[in-house]
Design a protein around this motif. Structure first.
Motif: not given
Length: 184
Positions: A168-174, A140-145, A119-120
């Motif tokens: 929000n599109n800025k993802v810093f932790s999961i 730019g969000g999160f991507s699932k792979y 995604g980004n």
């Protein structure tokens, strides 16, 4: 900050290298001691006990307790700005960088960028969930792979942004919680 298997605490710094606290004293590693860059953004201990340092501008350094091995664009890393690292269940090391994601299998690198469906390209964090699906938090969000059902060499990305309900599109932790829910 990382606590290794021996109980040492490692601290990455922005300009001062990395410091290890053994419970009694600090030891600092910088360019002078062999670190690839003094801006240490992420830390990882792999299953073999090596400590990896993701740096901003110097790629990644692997410390085996005696010496450093460097992984930069020259060695095949996709980008020298490493903000996150993960060792997956198969022993591959994943690097989230300012230029996408690089996977190191111990011999060579594979790269995933927007061109492959990510995604980004600014990747801040990585998670492998208990079912083997990878999640990448980006600017730019999160991507699932999920490549489990794809032919070898194909990428299977699904991307999520504010359009899909992300706040929000800025993802810093999961995080994956005990029930298997994924939190961003």
């Amino acid at each position: 900050i990382l606590e290794d298997k021996s109980g040492n605490i490692w601290f990455g710094t922005l300009g001062g290298g990395v410091s290890k606290y053994d419970g009694q004293s600090f030891t600092t590693y910088t360019l002078k001691e062999g670190l690839s860059n003094n801006y240490v953004i992420s830390l990882l201990e792999d299953k073999s006990g090596n400590i990896w340092f993701g740096t901003w501008g110097g790629g990644a350094s692997k410390y085996d307790g005696h010496s450093f091995t460097h992984f930069t664009e020259k060695e095949g890393l996709g980008n020298n700005n490493v903000s996150s690292m993960l060792e997956d269940s198969s022993g591959n090391i994943w690097f989230g960088t300012a230029g996408g994601v690089s996977k190191y299998d111990g011999r060579s690198f594979s790269h995933y960028t927007e061109k492959e469906g990510l995604g980004n390209n600014d990747v801040h964090c990585i998670l492998e969930d208990r079912s083997g699906i990878f999640w990448f938090g980006t600017e730019g969000g999160f991507s699932k792979y999920d490549s489990r059902s794809l032919p070898a060499g194909q990428a299977g990305f699904t991307n999520f942004t504010e359009k899909e309900g992300l706040s929000n599109n800025k993802v810093f932790s999961i995080l994956e919680d005990r029930s298997g829910n994924i939190w961003f």
